[in-house]
Design a protein around this motif. Structure first.
Motif, PDB file in Angstrom:
ATOM      1  N   PHE A  25       0.824  -1.207   0.000  1.00  0.00           N
ATOM      2  CA  PHE A  25       0.000   0.000   0.000  1.00  0.00           C
ATOM      3  C   PHE A  25       0.856   1.255   0.000  1.00  0.00           C
ATOM      4  O   PHE A  25       0.583   2.213  -0.721  1.00  0.00           O
ATOM      5  N   GLN A  26       1.932   1.274   0.813  1.00  0.00           N
ATOM      6  CA  GLN A  26       2.755   2.473   0.908  1.00  0.00           C
ATOM      7  C   GLN A  26       3.471   2.784  -0.401  1.00  0.00           C
ATOM      8  O   GLN A  26       3.707   3.956  -0.735  1.00  0.00           O
ATOM      9  N   GLU A  27       3.813   1.751  -1.169  1.00  0.00           N
ATOM     10  CA  GLU A  27       4.449   1.992  -2.459  1.00  0.00           C
ATOM     11  C   GLU A  27       3.454   2.566  -3.462  1.00  0.00           C
ATOM     12  O   GLU A  27       3.806   3.403  -4.293  1.00  0.00           O
ATOM     13  N   ARG A  28       2.215   2.116  -3.387  1.00  0.00           N
ATOM     14  CA  ARG A  28       1.192   2.661  -4.275  1.00  0.00           C
ATOM     15  C   ARG A  28       0.902   4.119  -3.928  1.00  0.00           C
ATOM     16  O   ARG A  28       0.678   4.946  -4.814  1.00  0.00           O
ATOM     17  N   ILE A  29       0.907   4.433  -2.624  1.00  0.00           N
ATOM     18  CA  ILE A  29       0.727   5.820  -2.194  1.00  0.00           C
ATOM     19  C   ILE A  29       1.867   6.681  -2.730  1.00  0.00           C
ATOM     20  O   ILE A  29       1.648   7.779  -3.262  1.00  0.00           O
ATOM     21  N   LEU A  30       3.104   6.190  -2.603  1.00  0.00           N
ATOM     22  CA  LEU A  30       4.262   6.939  -3.073  1.00  0.00           C
ATOM     23  C   LEU A  30       4.203   7.151  -4.580  1.00  0.00           C
ATOM     24  O   LEU A  30       4.470   8.248  -5.072  1.00  0.00           O
ATOM     25  N   ALA A  31       3.829   6.106  -5.305  1.00  0.00           N
ATOM     26  CA  ALA A  31       3.747   6.213  -6.760  1.00  0.00           C
ATOM     27  C   ALA A  31       2.693   7.229  -7.180  1.00  0.00           C
ATOM     28  O   ALA A  31       2.934   8.084  -8.043  1.00  0.00           O
ATOM     29  N   SER A  32       1.517   7.167  -6.549  1.00  0.00           N
ATOM     30  CA  SER A  32       0.445   8.105  -6.882  1.00  0.00           C
ATOM     31  C   SER A  32       0.837   9.534  -6.532  1.00  0.00           C
ATOM     32  O   SER A  32       0.590  10.467  -7.303  1.00  0.00           O
ATOM     33  N   SER A  33       1.466   9.704  -5.365  1.00  0.00           N
ATOM     34  CA  SER A  33       1.859  11.048  -4.925  1.00  0.00           C
ATOM     35  C   SER A  33       2.907  11.651  -5.851  1.00  0.00           C
ATOM     36  O   SER A  33       2.834  12.840  -6.191  1.00  0.00           O
ATOM     37  N   CYS A  77      -3.665   9.364  -0.092  1.00  0.00           N
ATOM     38  CA  CYS A  77      -3.898   8.362   0.948  1.00  0.00           C
ATOM     39  C   CYS A  77      -5.381   8.021   1.073  1.00  0.00           C
ATOM     40  O   CYS A  77      -5.761   6.850   1.129  1.00  0.00           O
ATOM     41  N   THR A  78      -6.221   9.051   1.135  1.00  0.00           N
ATOM     42  CA  THR A  78      -7.658   8.818   1.286  1.00  0.00           C
ATOM     43  C   THR A  78      -8.238   8.148   0.063  1.00  0.00           C
ATOM     44  O   THR A  78      -9.004   7.181   0.165  1.00  0.00           O
ATOM     45  N   ASP A  79      -7.884   8.648  -1.122  1.00  0.00           N
ATOM     46  CA  ASP A  79      -8.392   8.097  -2.371  1.00  0.00           C
ATOM     47  C   ASP A  79      -8.068   6.613  -2.482  1.00  0.00           C
ATOM     48  O   ASP A  79      -8.946   5.775  -2.719  1.00  0.00           O
ATOM     49  N   LEU A  80      -6.804   6.275  -2.296  1.00  0.00           N
ATOM     50  CA  LEU A  80      -6.384   4.884  -2.466  1.00  0.00           C
ATOM     51  C   LEU A  80      -6.923   3.991  -1.362  1.00  0.00           C
ATOM     52  O   LEU A  80      -7.330   2.851  -1.616  1.00  0.00           O
ATOM     53  N   ALA A  81      -6.951   4.500  -0.115  1.00  0.00           N
ATOM     54  CA  ALA A  81      -7.463   3.696   0.995  1.00  0.00           C
ATOM     55  C   ALA A  81      -8.933   3.360   0.797  1.00  0.00           C
ATOM     56  O   ALA A  81      -9.358   2.208   1.003  1.00  0.00           O
ATOM     57  N   VAL A  82      -9.727   4.344   0.401  1.00  0.00           N
ATOM     58  CA  VAL A  82     -11.154   4.104   0.166  1.00  0.00           C
ATOM     59  C   VAL A  82     -11.350   3.151  -1.003  1.00  0.00           C
ATOM     60  O   VAL A  82     -12.171   2.224  -0.943  1.00  0.00           O
ATOM     61  N   TYR A  83     -10.576   3.349  -2.074  1.00  0.00           N
ATOM     62  CA  TYR A  83     -10.710   2.491  -3.249  1.00  0.00           C
ATOM     63  C   TYR A  83     -10.373   1.038  -2.909  1.00  0.00           C
ATOM     64  O   TYR A  83     -11.095   0.115  -3.294  1.00  0.00           O
ATOM     65  N   GLU A  84      -9.273   0.825  -2.171  1.00  0.00           N
ATOM     66  CA  GLU A  84      -8.886  -0.536  -1.802  1.00  0.00           C
ATOM     67  C   GLU A  84      -9.919  -1.159  -0.870  1.00  0.00           C
ATOM     68  O   GLU A  84     -10.200  -2.358  -0.963  1.00  0.00           O
ATOM     69  N   SER A  85     -10.475  -0.357   0.038  1.00  0.00           N
ATOM     70  CA  SER A  85     -11.503  -0.869   0.940  1.00  0.00           C
ATOM     71  C   SER A  85     -12.751  -1.303   0.173  1.00  0.00           C
ATOM     72  O   SER A  85     -13.341  -2.355   0.456  1.00  0.00           O
TER      73      SER A  85
END
Length: 212
Positions: free
Chosen positions: A18-26, A89-97
C-alpha cells in the motif's frame, strides 16, 4: 505517469504494498501539478479579473510576469503539494476498501463490472477531494492574490484569515460545486480509459496488480 511510477516500484514476486502505491500516486500527482501550476494561476486570475483588466491569456501572463515576477506563477504551490498526501492516501485507501467489499460480496476482484468500478472510483475520489479541500481552497486564494493591490500572503496568513473570519466551515466554502464535478469528470475519464485500454490492448499486457 502514475503507471510509470507504479512499474518502477513494482516487485514481480509480491503484490505491490500500500505504501508503495501511495508513493507512486503522490509522485505522479506532484510532477503533473508542478507542470500545470502556472496555468492554474492564469486560469484563476482570468476568472477573477476586473472588466478589461486582461486582453487574453498572453496579456495576463505578461502582466503577472512584469508586476510580480516568475515566482507569481507558483503561488499556492506549497499547499498544493501538501494536499497531495491526504488526497492520495484517502483516495487509495477508500478504493482498496471498496474493492475488498466487492470481493467479499462475491464480485470478481480483477475485473468487476463497469458500474462497480465507476462507483468505487467516484466514492474514493470524492473522499480524497474532501480530505484535501482546505489546502485546495488556500491554494486558490493565494493564486488569486495580486501584489499590485499590496497583498502577498503566505499559506499561514490565508489559513489564519479564513479561520478568524469564517471559522472551520470557511475552509469548505465552494466544496459543493467541486464535488458535483467529480461524477462527470470521473465518469468520462473512466469510460475513455477503459475504451483506450481495449483499443490499445493495454489490459492484456499489464500485470493485474498494476491495473488498480
Amino acid at each position: 505517469m502514475a503507471l510509470r511510477y507504479k512499474t518502477f516500484f513494482y516487485n514481480q514476486k509480491n503484490p505491490q504494498p500500500f505504501q508503495e502505491r501511495i508513493l507512486a500516486s503522490s509522485l505522479a500527482v506532484a510532477v503533473s501539478q508542478t507542470l500545470i501550476n502556472p496555468m492554474e494561476v492564469l486560469k484563476t486570475r482570468l476568472m477573477l479579473q476586473r472588466t478589461g483588466q486582461y486582453k487574453g491569456l498572453l496579456d495576463c501572463a505578461c502582466q503577472i510576469l512584469g508586476r510580480e515576477g516568475t515566482r507569481a506563477f507558483y503561488r499556492g504551490y506549497l499547499p498544493n503539494m501538501l494536499g497531495i498526501v491526504p488526497y492520495a492516501c484517502t483516495d487509495l485507501a477508500v478504493y482498496e476498501s471498496l474493492r475488498w467489499v466487492w470481493l467479499y460480496l462475491g464480485f470478481e476482484s480483477n475485473n468487476p463490472n463497469g458500474m462497480v468500478s465507476l462507483l468505487s472510483i467516484t466514492l474514493s475520489s470524492t473522499c480524497g477531494q474532501m480530505a484535501s479541500y482546505p489546502l485546495t481552497l488556500v491554494r486558490t486564494r493565494m493564486q488569486a492574490q495580486d501584489t499590485l493591490e499590496g497583498s502577498n500572503p503566505t499559506m499561514q496568513d490565508v489559513f489564519g484569515k479564513i479561520l478568524a473570519q469564517q471559522g472551520m466551515p470557511g475552509l469548505y466554502r465552494g466544496v459543493t460545486p467541486t464535488l458535483l464535478k467529480v461524477l462527470p469528470a470521473v465518469g468520462i475519464s473512466y469510460v475513455v480509459y477503459e475504451a483506450m485500454k481495449s483499443v490499445l490492448g493495454v489490459a492484456k499486457s499489464l500485470p493485474s496488480c498494476l491495473e488498480g
